[in-house]
Design a protein around this motif. Structure first.
Motif, PDB file in Angstrom:
ATOM      1  N   HIS A  14       0.842  -1.200   0.000  1.00  0.00           N
ATOM      2  CA  HIS A  14       0.000   0.000   0.000  1.00  0.00           C
ATOM      3  C   HIS A  14       0.872   1.243   0.000  1.00  0.00           C
ATOM      4  O   HIS A  14       2.064   1.181   0.325  1.00  0.00           O
ATOM      5  CB  HIS A  14      -0.970   0.019   1.193  1.00  0.00           C
ATOM      6  CG  HIS A  14      -0.313  -0.038   2.540  1.00  0.00           C
ATOM      7  ND1 HIS A  14       0.019  -1.230   3.167  1.00  0.00           N
ATOM      8  CD2 HIS A  14       0.081   0.944   3.392  1.00  0.00           C
ATOM      9  CE1 HIS A  14       0.576  -0.966   4.339  1.00  0.00           C
ATOM     10  NE2 HIS A  14       0.634   0.356   4.508  1.00  0.00           N
TER      11      HIS A  14
ATOM     12  N   THR B 193       0.914   5.098   1.512  1.00  0.00           N
ATOM     13  CA  THR B 193       0.273   5.933   2.529  1.00  0.00           C
ATOM     14  C   THR B 193       0.683   7.392   2.364  1.00  0.00           C
ATOM     15  O   THR B 193       1.869   7.691   2.237  1.00  0.00           O
ATOM     16  CB  THR B 193       0.643   5.421   3.935  1.00  0.00           C
ATOM     17  OG1 THR B 193       0.143   4.089   4.064  1.00  0.00           O
ATOM     18  CG2 THR B 193       0.027   6.295   5.026  1.00  0.00           C
TER      19      THR B 193
ATOM     20  N   HIS C  22       4.675   6.914   3.318  1.00  0.00           N
ATOM     21  CA  HIS C  22       5.429   5.655   3.267  1.00  0.00           C
ATOM     22  C   HIS C  22       4.914   4.705   2.205  1.00  0.00           C
ATOM     23  O   HIS C  22       3.762   4.793   1.780  1.00  0.00           O
ATOM     24  CB  HIS C  22       5.508   4.976   4.636  1.00  0.00           C
ATOM     25  CG  HIS C  22       4.247   4.370   5.175  1.00  0.00           C
ATOM     26  ND1 HIS C  22       3.421   5.012   6.061  1.00  0.00           N
ATOM     27  CD2 HIS C  22       3.692   3.142   4.990  1.00  0.00           C
ATOM     28  CE1 HIS C  22       2.417   4.215   6.404  1.00  0.00           C
ATOM     29  NE2 HIS C  22       2.542   3.065   5.760  1.00  0.00           N
TER      30      HIS C  22
ATOM     31  N   PHE D  60       8.552  -0.446  10.874  1.00  0.00           N
ATOM     32  CA  PHE D  60       8.774   0.790  10.126  1.00  0.00           C
ATOM     33  C   PHE D  60      10.245   1.181  10.195  1.00  0.00           C
ATOM     34  O   PHE D  60      10.828   1.216  11.281  1.00  0.00           O
ATOM     35  CB  PHE D  60       7.920   1.919  10.702  1.00  0.00           C
ATOM     36  CG  PHE D  60       6.441   1.603  10.688  1.00  0.00           C
ATOM     37  CD1 PHE D  60       5.707   1.739   9.519  1.00  0.00           C
ATOM     38  CD2 PHE D  60       5.792   1.145  11.833  1.00  0.00           C
ATOM     39  CE1 PHE D  60       4.347   1.440   9.488  1.00  0.00           C
ATOM     40  CE2 PHE D  60       4.439   0.835  11.817  1.00  0.00           C
ATOM     41  CZ  PHE D  60       3.718   0.988  10.643  1.00  0.00           C
TER      42      PHE D  60
ATOM     43  N   GLU E 150       7.879   0.904   5.142  1.00  0.00           N
ATOM     44  CA  GLU E 150       7.323  -0.102   6.050  1.00  0.00           C
ATOM     45  C   GLU E 150       7.631  -1.460   5.429  1.00  0.00           C
ATOM     46  O   GLU E 150       7.573  -1.602   4.207  1.00  0.00           O
ATOM     47  CB  GLU E 150       5.790   0.101   6.145  1.00  0.00           C
ATOM     48  CG  GLU E 150       5.071  -0.996   6.914  1.00  0.00           C
ATOM     49  CD  GLU E 150       3.537  -0.813   6.942  1.00  0.00           C
ATOM     50  OE1 GLU E 150       3.042   0.274   6.565  1.00  0.00           O
ATOM     51  OE2 GLU E 150       2.848  -1.773   7.319  1.00  0.00           O
TER      52      GLU E 150
HETATM   53 FE   LIG Z   1       1.356   1.282   6.309  1.00  0.00          FE
END
Ligand SMILES: [Fe+2]
Length: 388
Positions: A172, A174, A260, A333, A352
């Motif tokens: 993903h 972010t 991120h 992270f 991440e």
């Molecule tokens: Fe995340």
């Protein structure tokens, strides 16, 4: 709503100050391969030198200014290093163009740009503006186009690393905003994305108790259900809006943008162990109390059992979250690039590392768990002192 025909995130285009340190970070530390770079002509024309890094399905284009006036230079006049463009591979770029235009998307190019490689393969693309700062989206279609990108020269053999950490793809993306609504509405009405997940952290009660740690955020994950591409979007929430890590990011980045990228791995424990032991790359610390309370949390959350020994997670400081029996996700992270590079202008972005074992969430429970573990450890410490 008609689909844009996105297949996947094809690549992410960065603007950076220094290609030498970028190379060191991706090739030497993250073990990405280097596939090629901008030709001398493209470098001169665009006034930026670009390098393509790759690990499995994660491709990054990094451009650094050569002189003044190019796009990387203009970006870096305003922002620290950051994600300038997200490139999506699509099935039918003309269809995507027509759909976006009809739905109010703002197209930058006059028309779809077309390029042919030596073997007659074609690459076609166009770009649009977005509601987040200066970041643009580009939609590309490849038909037998085997060259990297127009104007790029592929290395005869990839140089650099071999992806020994096993990065698979971007799970993903972010991004942080001061206000979420424009992005969410745009993703819904213009891109045709849907809401996948949302969460809100209420730490007001903690602040009312005089705790200084509490800051809130609101997060909405939007996804393209066809390709499963996911965008997590955050905004700060009150009270203490200004202290929220989301607001701090927007200030440090001098604008809204990508905070991120989550890199999916198959086996996070050996990945993080190898990264810690061999690269010196630094991760966010996790309080020991998080692991002291983890057995209790596994019961409460319904995960009940995990395959990884808690001591190993504690040792590597990997976080865990989930809601169903034996279904969970593991995450950690890395520190912000500005901290890794010891340079503010490297920006507040971080990576991440994530492994999914049946859970589709984004680790929302970890915010609360980290917060509570600190609280409980402090309370235990107060009780211990009181007992003496
Ligand atoms: Fe995340």
């Amino acid at each position: 709503m008609d689909s844009l025909g996105i297949i996947k995130v094809e690549s992410v285009h960065w603007y950076v100050h220094d290609l030498a340190r970028t190379r060191r970070f991706y090739s030497e530390l993250m073990d990405f391969a280097e596939l090629g770079e901008s030709s001398p002509e493209l470098t001169a024309r665009g006034r930026q030198r670009s390098v393509v890094f790759n690990a499995n399905d994660v491709t990054l284009i990094c451009s650094a200014p050569v002189g003044e006036g190019g796009r990387a230079w203009r970006w870096l006049q305003k922002h620290p290093e950051g994600v300038g463009t997200i490139n999506f591979l699509v099935k039918d770029v003309e269809h995507t163009f027509r759909l976006l235009e009809a739905r109010g998307g703002t197209i930058i190019d006059d028309a779809v740009q077309r390029f042919t490689d030596e073997r007659g393969g074609t690459l076609a693309f166009f770009s649009i503006t977005t509601p987040f700062g200066n970041t643009t989206f580009r939609f590309l279609q490849r038909d037998g186009y085997e060259a990297l990108y127009p104007g790029f020269v592929q290395h005869p053999q990839p140089t650099g690393g071999h992806n020994r950490f096993g990065f698979g793809k971007i799970d993903h993306i972010t991004s942080n905003f001061r206000t979420l609504a424009p992005m969410v509405l745009w993703m819904k009405h213009v891109l045709g994305f849907e809401e996948f997940w949302n969460i809100q952290f209420h730490t007001e009660e903690e602040i009312a108790k005089g705790n200084q740690h509490g800051t809130g955020l609101k997060s909405i994950v939007m996804w393209d259900p066809h390709s499963t591409v996911k965008f997590a979007n955050n905004e700060p929430s009150r009270p203490r809006f200004k202290n929220s890590q989301i607001n701090v990011y927007v200030e440090d980045q001098r604008g809204e943008g990508v905070q991120h990228l989550a890199l999916l791995v198959r086996d996070i424990v050996p990945t993080v162990r190898a990264m810690r032991e061999t690269t010196g790359l630094d991760f966010l610390g996790t309080p020991q109390s998080y692991y002291d309370y983890l057995p209790e949390r596994l019961v409460k959350s319904g995960i009940l059992r995990i395959d990884e020994p808690i001591d190993e997670l504690r040792d590597l400081q990997i976080l865990i979250d989930g809601h169903q029996e034996h279904q969970y996700m593991l995450q950690i992270f890395m520190k912000e690039k500005s901290q890794l590079f010891k340079d503010r202008e490297a920006g507040p972005f971080f990576y991440e590392i994530i492994q999914r074992k049946g859970d589709k969430g984004f680790g929302g429970g970890n915010f609360k768990a980290l917060f509570e573990s600190i609280e409980r450890a402090q309370a235990a410490e107060r009780a211990r002192q009181g007992a003496h």
